[in-house]
Design a protein around this motif. Structure first.
Motif, mmCIF file in Angstrom:
data_model
loop_
_atom_site.group_PDB
_atom_site.id
_atom_site.type_symbol
_atom_site.label_atom_id
_atom_site.label_comp_id
_atom_site.label_asym_id
_atom_site.label_seq_id
_atom_site.Cartn_x
_atom_site.Cartn_y
_atom_site.Cartn_z
ATOM 1 N N LYS A 330 0.834 -1.198 0.000
ATOM 2 C CA LYS A 330 0.000 0.000 0.000
ATOM 3 C C LYS A 330 0.872 1.252 0.000
ATOM 4 C CE LYS A 330 -3.265 2.468 2.986
ATOM 5 N NZ LYS A 330 -4.019 2.407 4.259
ATOM 6 N N ILE A 334 1.118 3.937 -3.333
ATOM 7 C CA ILE A 334 0.637 5.319 -3.180
ATOM 8 C C ILE A 334 1.803 6.308 -3.229
ATOM 9 C CG2 ILE A 334 -0.542 6.942 -1.663
ATOM 10 C CD1 ILE A 334 -2.276 4.691 -0.675
ATOM 11 N N CYS A 337 3.010 6.732 -6.733
ATOM 12 C CA CYS A 337 2.087 7.598 -7.468
ATOM 13 C C CYS A 337 2.310 9.060 -7.088
ATOM 14 C CB CYS A 337 0.653 7.179 -7.186
ATOM 15 S SG CYS A 337 -0.585 8.233 -7.967
ATOM 16 N N ALA A 338 2.481 9.316 -5.785
ATOM 17 C CA ALA A 338 2.689 10.696 -5.325
ATOM 18 C C ALA A 338 3.963 11.282 -5.917
ATOM 19 C CB ALA A 338 2.751 10.734 -3.797
ATOM 20 N N ARG A 388 0.895 13.615 6.132
ATOM 21 C CA ARG A 388 -0.165 13.207 5.213
ATOM 22 C C ARG A 388 -0.962 14.396 4.677
ATOM 23 N NH1 ARG A 388 -4.004 8.855 7.655
ATOM 24 N NH2 ARG A 388 -4.193 10.508 9.229
ATOM 25 N N GLY A 490 -3.340 12.495 -7.523
ATOM 26 C CA GLY A 490 -2.323 11.957 -6.623
ATOM 27 C C GLY A 490 -2.475 12.470 -5.206
ATOM 28 N N LEU A 493 -5.103 10.562 -3.310
ATOM 29 C CA LEU A 493 -4.668 9.228 -2.898
ATOM 30 C C LEU A 493 -3.835 9.259 -1.620
ATOM 31 C CD1 LEU A 493 -3.656 7.422 -6.233
ATOM 32 C CD2 LEU A 493 -5.563 6.857 -4.704
ATOM 33 N N CYS A 494 -3.107 10.347 -1.408
ATOM 34 C CA CYS A 494 -2.230 10.440 -0.235
ATOM 35 C C CYS A 494 -3.006 10.418 1.082
ATOM 36 C CB CYS A 494 -1.379 11.715 -0.307
ATOM 37 S SG CYS A 494 -0.090 11.648 -1.554
ATOM 38 N N LEU A 496 -4.865 8.226 2.012
ATOM 39 C CA LEU A 496 -4.911 6.836 2.459
ATOM 40 C C LEU A 496 -3.638 6.393 3.175
ATOM 41 C CD1 LEU A 496 -6.503 5.274 -0.765
ATOM 42 C CD2 LEU A 496 -7.670 6.026 1.321
ATOM 43 N N LEU A 497 -2.603 7.223 3.169
ATOM 44 C CA LEU A 497 -1.332 6.855 3.807
ATOM 45 C C LEU A 497 -1.401 7.058 5.317
ATOM 46 C CD1 LEU A 497 1.230 8.425 1.307
ATOM 47 C CD2 LEU A 497 0.830 5.984 1.700
#
Length: 548
Positions: A330, A334, A337-338, A388, A490, A493-494, A496-497
């Protein structure tokens, strides 16, 4: 890991030893900034036209204006065509003047440039007309070198150590950077630039890992961001250097030679104590820790050093660990992608410095200057909001600015440049956040491999960025629309970190316990000065310093 974290605290979080390490990173960071953007100033647009000296054989006394009127067609705007000419004929001058020429063809004898123009890549290698795209292709090949360096130097530094990889990268960068100034052909230039790009990855990733693993929790991000500020200063120096040195070969020499000064300080460049312990080299780790303590005027109790015990089976992380373990998968996907979208928007703006309509030297100076408050501002935003939220917001902001630029008319260069500067600010701050965030998310035994993978994804974006600029031939808004939409996705999505503020670096892959759980517990536990959920075999530290 057997007590290396406790020993590093005894050595000192950010003493003279660590400050010297940060200072050592200044020269490579300045050099990296030069190589990253120097080509922008080596391909300065100048007037040009086809070489039509063939007519001199029948009209020796023609003025330049008469020659051009007889041999070059004019476009719809009334200006001479730059990439076509009238086909040569065997007529005499009177016939040519009376009847004119009609048949056109491409420039078969090369091009003519202003005689007072200093040598540039454009004029020396004819990067015009059908060869104009070679400029962006060369940028893409340099970025491909960055990708190649990520693939080679990341795993290599995990295998042979941080110090040898840094020294090798610095030497190769100086050697091939200097060699670029003497290349006879443009394709050789591109090959050398590819090698220099690979060394840039080797330097940036490995110095990041070395600084992260030596500097204490409370000062680690500040030290990394200091190096990033040096990169911004390097961009500002490039603006002044390229303004004063217009000959591209002399500019390349001036930017490549200073890296060799780094070797004067080779004796004080340390190896990572954390890396030595992960490889079971306990005695070497003890020696370098004692040297660091002595430099910081600290003493290490013998019983503390005895905590460094080699494991029965030395754990060695592999590339596959990043995908076989669910929690690392995971993080890897991510963060990759970032880094991709961050690099995409960063280079999309940086490589467009010549297209915003204002003086390129002033624009580059502004682009470099704005990175300093962006990097420094990270210190406060990371401390206040955590990794995050900062990462997500900055990516979304940089993307939105690019989307706004697509609606600005071409005759508004000031507004476009101001918005681009804001976008560069957000992208730069996001990049600094990415470096800190990724280094804290990946465990020590796969940290460099994980950061290397993220860097690889960023380099793929760097390769695509100059190629996407070619889409402006179809519509000028297409590149900026692409550069703007991807970081917005992007950034979302971050969310979710996991948050890593206030936690220590994980050393192994968790033995089945996901680091996100550790981080979440640590975040809440750090309010009471405790971190819960530490795995067996990791540093047995109970009191943690909350930072950023």
């Amino acid at each position: 890991m057997s007590g290396v974290g406790e020993i590093l605290k005894a050595v000192g979080d950010f003493g003279r030893f660590q400050k010297c390490l940060v200072l050592l990173s200044v020269i490579p960071c300045l050099s990296v900034a030069f190589h990253q953007f120097c080509q922008l100033f080596m391909v300065v647009e100048v007037p040009y036209h086809c070489d039509t000296s063939w007519i001199r054989a029948v009209g020796l006394n023609l003025t330049e204006e008469e020659q051009l009127n007889l041999t070059l067609p004019r476009g719809a705007d009334g200006e001479f065509e730059q990439c076509s000419m009238y086909s040569p004929v065997d007529w005499d001058l009177d016939s040519i003047a009376a009847y004119g020429l009609n048949d056109t063809e491409k420039c078969i004898n090369g091009w003519v440039y202003p005689s007072e123009q200093p040598p540039s890549l454009l004029t020396e290698f004819d990067l015009v007309c059908d060869r104009k795209n070679l400029n962006d292709i060369a940028q893409a090949i340099y970025m491909a070198g960055l990708l190649l360096g990520s693939m080679i130097f990341g795993p290599l530094s995990d295998r042979i150590g941080r110090r040898p990889v840094i020294l090798l990268s610095v030497f190769l960068q100086g050697l091939f950077g200097l060699g670029i100034a003497f290349v006879p052909h443009f394709y050789v230039y591109m090959a050398f630039r590819c090698v220099v790009g690979a060394t840039v990855s080797g330097i940036t990733m490995t110095i990041l890992a070395l600084a992260t693993e030596w500097i204490g929790v409370s000062s680690r991000p500040k030290a990394v961001l200091t190096s990033h500020c040096c990169f911004a200063i390097g961009q500002m120096i490039l603006a002044g250097l390229s303004y004063g040195i217009r000959d591209w070969r002399l500019l390349e020499i001036a930017g490549s030679v200073p890296i060799f000064v780094f070797f004067l300080c080779i004796g004080i460049l340390p190896e990572s104590a954390r890396w030595l312990v992960t490889k079971g080299k306990i005695e070497e780790a003890k020696k370098v820790l004692q040297k660091a303590a002595a430099t910081n005027k600290r003493s290490l109790p013998p019983e503390l050093l005895e905590q460094l015990k080699p494991e029965k089976e030395v754990k060695s992380g592999s590339f596959l660990d990043l995908f076989w373990k669910k929690h690392l998968l995971k993080v890897t996907l991510i963060m990759s992608c970032a880094w991709f979208v961050n690099s995409f928007v960063y280079y999309g703006l940086s490589l467009n410095v010549t297209n915003f309509g204002l003086d390129i030297y002033l624009t580059q100076l502004a682009f470099g200057a704005v990175e300093i408050p962006a990097r420094v501002g990270c210190i406060f935003t990371l401390q206040r909001f955590g990794r995050r939220k900062t990462q997500a917001v900055l990516l979304v902001l940089s993307g939105l600015v690019c989307l706004i630029i697509t609606g600005i008319p071409e005759d508004q260069p000031v507004a476009t440049t101001v918005l681009a500067t804001i976008g560069k600010f957000a992208a730069s701050a996001s990049f600094s956040t990415s470096y800190v965030y990724a280094a804290e998310l990946f465990p020590t035994i796969v940290r460099q491999t994980g950061v290397g993978l993220c860097s690889m994804s960023a380099r793929v974006a760097g390769i695509l960025a100059p190629l996407v600029r070619l889409l402006a031939h179809y519509h000028r808004a297409i590149p900026m629309a692409i550069f703007g939409s991807t970081p917005v996705l992007g950034g979302l999505l971050c969310v979710l970190l996991p948050e890593t503020r206030g936690t220590d670096l994980p050393d192994d892959t968790g033995d089945g316990r996901p680091p996100p759980e550790v981080y979440e517990n640590a975040t809440s536990g750090s309010q009471n000065g405790q971190v819960k959920g530490k795995d067996d075999g990791q540093d047995s530290e109970s009191t943690k310093t909350t930072y950023f």
